[in-house]
Design a protein around this motif. Structure first.
Motif, PDB file in Angstrom:
ATOM      1  N   ASP A 197      26.863 -45.245 -55.041  1.00 52.28           N
ATOM      2  CA  ASP A 197      27.074 -43.971 -54.356  1.00 52.28           C
ATOM      3  C   ASP A 197      26.143 -42.938 -54.965  1.00 52.28           C
ATOM      4  O   ASP A 197      25.247 -43.282 -55.755  1.00 52.28           O
ATOM      5  N   GLU A 198      26.346 -41.677 -54.618  1.00 54.89           N
ATOM      6  CA  GLU A 198      25.437 -40.640 -55.098  1.00 54.89           C
ATOM      7  C   GLU A 198      25.519 -40.450 -56.616  1.00 54.89           C
ATOM      8  O   GLU A 198      24.607 -39.884 -57.229  1.00 54.89           O
ATOM      9  N   ASP A 199      26.604 -40.931 -57.223  1.00 54.03           N
ATOM     10  CA  ASP A 199      26.766 -40.764 -58.669  1.00 54.03           C
ATOM     11  C   ASP A 199      26.165 -41.903 -59.478  1.00 54.03           C
ATOM     12  O   ASP A 199      26.069 -41.821 -60.699  1.00 54.03           O
ATOM     13  N   GLU A 255      25.326 -44.228 -64.380  1.00 47.36           N
ATOM     14  CA  GLU A 255      25.498 -42.914 -63.767  1.00 47.36           C
ATOM     15  C   GLU A 255      24.130 -42.297 -63.536  1.00 47.36           C
ATOM     16  O   GLU A 255      23.285 -42.283 -64.433  1.00 47.36           O
ATOM     17  N   ALA A 257      23.085 -39.389 -63.410  1.00 47.56           N
ATOM     18  CA  ALA A 257      22.729 -38.236 -64.238  1.00 47.56           C
ATOM     19  C   ALA A 257      22.256 -38.650 -65.620  1.00 47.56           C
ATOM     20  O   ALA A 257      21.663 -37.856 -66.347  1.00 47.56           O
TER      21      ALA A 257
END
Length: 271
Positions: A197-199, A255, A257
């Protein structure tokens, strides 16, 4: 007297400002279309360069595809030799090592086979994991009715180098489940899942076997443990272990980030 620049064509000198003289002696001005000639030549050269580039790209793709076919065939041969050797030896320990080596080679061979078939530099994880788990099950599961491997993967497509790392992790974790989670002919299911997903993304391998040991002290780490930890660091991911009650769940979590390698937790059971 000022003269006009002239150009010689076929032995005739023609003024750049005059192309012909009228019947009445008047001059008919006709600029020489040299710019059109040059533009036309440029377009022809550009088309030829583009055609040559397309042909070079096509040749490169063909060579890469042929190389992938050859690598896949070579790895399949190596895997077959390892499996034949495992069947011939009498030592259970040696047989176990040969089976692990066979499955590790098969992991990369399955990837190379998919790359050779599609001719792409990216890999669809669903068919790759499905084929990989099917091959592992065929070589290590005696009764598929009692013990099986289920694959639940989304439509993620990743670079081939990433897929190699993920495939090797799946191989090691599934082998770990088969080795430790179902002793004495116990039945069950090993589930391999992947979600993005976006994460970020999560790769999970879970079983419904005997579960985590009562004594959580880590057993001596094996080669498989080192492989998984090294690959997780390479993917900038964390290893998370949970008691699935029943069984054990191991997740490799990346993740989006994260910008640096995360600390990797040790596996509960030596692989």
């Amino acid at each position: 007297m000022k003269t006009s620049p002239s150009t010689s064509i076929g032995g005739l000198r023609i003024s750049r400002n005059e192309a012909s003289t009228g019947a009445g002696g008047g001059t008919v001005t006709s600029p020489l279309p040299t710019t059109n000639y040059i533009a036309g030549s440029d377009k022809t050269a550009k088309r030829a360069a583009e055609k040559e580039k397309d042909e070079l790209v096509a040749d490169k793709v063909l060579l890469i595809k042929e190389l992938q076919h050859r690598v896949a065939n070579s790895l399949q041969i190596i895997a077959s030799v390892l499996m034949q050797s495992a069947r011939r030896v009498s030592s259970d320990e040696i047989r176990s090592h040969l089976q692990k080596a066979h499955n590790r080679v098969l992991s990369v061979a399955s990837l190379q086979k998919q790359l050779a078939t599609t001719g792409a530099l990216e890999v669809e994880l669903r068919p790759y994991f499905t084929q990989l788990c099917s091959s592992i099950g065929a070589s290590m599961i005696a009764d598929p009715e009692e013990l099986s491997i289920a694959v639940d993967v989304d439509e993620t497509v990743v670079r081939s180098d990433v897929s190699v790392s993920l495939g090797l992790i799946v191989t090691e974790l599934v082998i770990n489940c088969l080795k430790h989670a179902f002793p004495d002919g116990r039945g069950g299911v090993i589930k391999v899942s992947y979600r993005t997903d976006e994460d970020g993304w999560t790769l999970n391998v879970a079983d419904d076997g005997v579960g985590m040991p009562a004594n959580p002290r880590l057993a001596d780490a094996g080669l498989g443990t080192s492989i998984v930890e090294a690959l997780a660091r390479q993917l900038r991911a964390r290893i998370m272990i949970a008691d699935a009650k029943p069984g054990t769940s191991i997740s490799i979590v990346h993740e989006a980030a994260e910008t640096s390698g995360a600390d990797v937790l040790p596996l509960v059971r030596a692989i």
